[in-house]
Write an enzyme that holds these catalytic residues in place. Structure first.
Site, PDB file in Angstrom:
ATOM      1  N   GLU A  46     -42.979  26.043  35.862  1.00 51.16           N
ATOM      2  CA  GLU A  46     -42.227  24.793  36.061  1.00 51.16           C
ATOM      3  C   GLU A  46     -40.830  25.135  36.606  1.00 51.16           C
ATOM      4  O   GLU A  46     -40.229  26.136  36.203  1.00 51.16           O
ATOM      5  CB  GLU A  46     -42.072  24.106  34.695  1.00 51.16           C
ATOM      6  CG  GLU A  46     -41.198  22.858  34.691  1.00 51.16           C
ATOM      7  CD  GLU A  46     -40.875  22.377  33.265  1.00 51.16           C
ATOM      8  OE1 GLU A  46     -40.732  23.212  32.344  1.00 51.16           O
ATOM      9  OE2 GLU A  46     -40.768  21.145  33.080  1.00 51.16           O
ATOM     10  N   ASN A 106     -39.932  15.743  38.296  1.00 44.96           N
ATOM     11  CA  ASN A 106     -40.236  17.135  37.963  1.00 44.96           C
ATOM     12  C   ASN A 106     -41.664  17.362  38.469  1.00 44.96           C
ATOM     13  O   ASN A 106     -42.621  16.856  37.887  1.00 44.96           O
ATOM     14  CB  ASN A 106     -40.129  17.316  36.443  1.00 44.96           C
ATOM     15  CG  ASN A 106     -40.258  18.762  36.025  1.00 44.96           C
ATOM     16  OD1 ASN A 106     -40.748  19.596  36.770  1.00 44.96           O
ATOM     17  ND2 ASN A 106     -39.818  19.056  34.814  1.00 44.96           N
ATOM     18  N   LYS A 123     -44.517  15.273  36.728  1.00 38.78           N
ATOM     19  CA  LYS A 123     -44.581  15.353  35.258  1.00 38.78           C
ATOM     20  C   LYS A 123     -44.467  13.970  34.611  1.00 38.78           C
ATOM     21  O   LYS A 123     -43.505  13.238  34.860  1.00 38.78           O
ATOM     22  CB  LYS A 123     -43.460  16.265  34.766  1.00 38.78           C
ATOM     23  CG  LYS A 123     -43.439  16.552  33.273  1.00 38.78           C
ATOM     24  CD  LYS A 123     -42.350  17.585  32.972  1.00 38.78           C
ATOM     25  CE  LYS A 123     -42.287  17.990  31.526  1.00 38.78           C
ATOM     26  NZ  LYS A 123     -41.253  19.039  31.313  1.00 38.78           N
ATOM     27  N   GLU A 142     -34.064  16.136  30.303  1.00 37.26           N
ATOM     28  CA  GLU A 142     -35.060  15.741  31.318  1.00 37.26           C
ATOM     29  C   GLU A 142     -35.104  14.231  31.509  1.00 37.26           C
ATOM     30  O   GLU A 142     -35.311  13.740  32.615  1.00 37.26           O
ATOM     31  CB  GLU A 142     -36.442  16.268  30.940  1.00 37.26           C
ATOM     32  CG  GLU A 142     -36.598  17.746  31.228  1.00 37.26           C
ATOM     33  CD  GLU A 142     -38.040  18.179  31.150  1.00 37.26           C
ATOM     34  OE1 GLU A 142     -38.852  17.750  31.977  1.00 37.26           O
ATOM     35  OE2 GLU A 142     -38.356  18.971  30.236  1.00 37.26           O
ATOM     36  N   CYS A 168     -45.541  21.670  31.638  1.00 36.02           N
ATOM     37  CA  CYS A 168     -44.844  21.975  30.382  1.00 36.02           C
ATOM     38  C   CYS A 168     -45.189  21.043  29.225  1.00 36.02           C
ATOM     39  O   CYS A 168     -46.246  21.147  28.645  1.00 36.02           O
ATOM     40  CB  CYS A 168     -43.335  22.041  30.607  1.00 36.02           C
ATOM     41  SG  CYS A 168     -42.529  22.836  29.192  1.00 36.02           S
ATOM     42  N   ASN A 193     -41.122  25.749  30.761  1.00 36.20           N
ATOM     43  CA  ASN A 193     -39.833  26.307  30.334  1.00 36.20           C
ATOM     44  C   ASN A 193     -39.663  25.853  28.899  1.00 36.20           C
ATOM     45  O   ASN A 193     -39.252  24.712  28.655  1.00 36.20           O
ATOM     46  CB  ASN A 193     -38.665  25.727  31.133  1.00 36.20           C
ATOM     47  CG  ASN A 193     -38.568  26.248  32.546  1.00 36.20           C
ATOM     48  OD1 ASN A 193     -37.750  27.105  32.854  1.00 36.20           O
ATOM     49  ND2 ASN A 193     -39.395  25.704  33.427  1.00 36.20           N
TER      50      ASN A 193
HETATM   51  N1  CDT Z   1     -39.754  21.819  29.877  1.00 35.68           N
HETATM   52  C1  CDT Z   1     -40.315  21.285  28.790  1.00 35.68           C
HETATM   53  O1  CDT Z   1     -41.022  20.284  28.874  1.00 35.68           O
HETATM   54  N2  CDT Z   1     -40.054  21.864  27.622  1.00 35.68           N
HETATM   55  C2  CDT Z   1     -40.479  21.333  26.367  1.00 35.68           C
HETATM   56  C3  CDT Z   1     -39.464  21.607  25.344  1.00 35.68           C
HETATM   57  C4  CDT Z   1     -39.568  20.629  24.275  1.00 35.68           C
HETATM   58  S1  CDT Z   1     -38.121  20.457  23.360  1.00 35.68           S
HETATM   59  C5  CDT Z   1     -37.338  19.085  24.019  1.00 35.68           C
HETATM   60  C6  CDT Z   1     -41.840  21.823  25.917  1.00 35.68           C
HETATM   61  O2  CDT Z   1     -42.623  20.994  25.444  1.00 35.68           O
HETATM   62  O3  CDT Z   1     -42.110  23.019  25.927  1.00 35.68           O
END
Ligand code: CDT
Length: 311
Positions: A46, A106, A123, A142, A168, A193
């Site tokens: 991502e 995204n 996304k 985000e 993600c 990420n």
């Molecule tokens: N990038 C991304 O979606 N990261 C989320 C972090 C969650 S915490 C707000 C994930 O689900 O891995």
């Protein structure tokens, strides 16, 4: 046998000061390794071209815009498409997309082996918040910088298989896999990420986070009889640790290959798409076994409604 040799191209942290060109050079090195390993498809994370900028609070839209791509390929990313075509490798990677109408997503794209874009996904499940949150150890903005994807969960015929993408946080939602499962998906690719520690609960660290990530992807693979390839950005990024743990999961839900490091690393596995057929015609033959008359809440409501509040 319909074998696709897949390279999960995990990337180490990308610092704020790192240029697109420097990142693309790292991706080109991974593509070259993939060519050596005879990969058919390379999966990048991502927001592969930049740091995970939603951790930074920004008020100036011009500054926000510097993290977005207005064309794909653009001047900085064209070398990736040229290399993919030269090597005859399909690829997928994530990036921040600004549309001509000024919308922000995204996004991830999928190419065929000639470097032509054959699929785009935006996304849907945007985690985090849109205003500065003083109670968090770090921000996850985000919801401030992106709008939810508007393309649903399409699948595409590519490399003689049905392929779909998510990004993600999407991987934590069973609906995502099932939407694609109902279109016969055989391979789901995703980049992520994920911070190594929960910004709202310091007790939830690397071990727990890796477990939840793997749990989600292995369940999604098994319950839809599809391959799942999850590719991380890992290691230190601008002083923030990102969870690595890239994995390739077979249609029985078993992890068949995993990253050993938190840096740039290519994880390779030959994935036979025909392995999806057994689960799809037996325990997860949706046409015979699903009972949609009982699933109304799945699309009819978002939050929990307790029985005594339902009226
Ligand atoms: N990038 C991304 O979606 N990261 C989320 C972090 C969650 S915490 C707000 C994930 O689900 O891995």
């Amino acid at each position: 046998m319909r074998e696709i040799v897949i390279g999960a191209a995990q990337m180490g942290g990308i610092q704020k000061a790192e240029s697109r060109e420097a990142v693309v050079d790292r991706m080109l090195a991974l593509l070259a390794q993939a060519a050596e390993a005879k990969c058919d498809l390379v999966v990048f994370p991502e927001l592969a071209l930049t740091t995970f900028f939603p951790r930074w609070w920004m008020e100036d839209q011009d500054e926000v815009d510097t993290w977005f791509e207005t064309e794909m390929p653009g001047p900085a990313t064209q070398p990736l498409f040229d290399a993919a075509k030269r090597h005859g490798i399909a690829m997928t990677f994530g990036y921040a997309e600004k549309t001509p109408e000024g919308r922000y997503f995204n996004t991830s794209i999928l190419t065929d082996k000639s470097g032509t874009i054959v699929g785009k996904y935006r996304k849907v499940h945007l985690p985090g918040h849109s205003e500065y949150d003083h109670d968090r150890a770090f921000q996850h903005l985000e919801k401030r910088y992106f709008e939810p994807g508007d393309l649903g969960f399409p699948v595409w015929r590519n490399l003689d298989a049905w392929m779909g993408m998510c990004i993600c946080n999407d991987r934590r939602w069973p609906e995502v896999y099932r939407e694609m499962g109902l279109q016969g998906v055989e391979l789901i690719t995703l980049g992520y990420n994920t911070p190594s520690v929960n910004s709202q609960d310091s007790a939830e660290g690397l071990k727990e986070r890796l477990y939840h990530s793997e749990l989600s992807m292995t369940a999604g693979a098994y319950q839809n009889a599809a391959w799942v390839v999850g590719v991380a950005k890992g290691g230190d990024e601008d002083g923030h640790p990102l969870m690595a743990g890239s994995i390739i999961v077979d249609p029985n839900g078993f992890v068949v290959a995993r990253a050993k490091t938190e840096g740039d690393e290519l994880v390779v596995h030959a994935c036979d798409m025909d392995l999806c057929a057994f689960g799809k015609r037996t325990i997860f033959d949706f046409a015979r076994h699903r009972r949609v008359e009982h699933y109304g809440r799945i699309t009819g409501q978002t939050g929990v409604i307790l029985p005594n509040e339902a009226g």
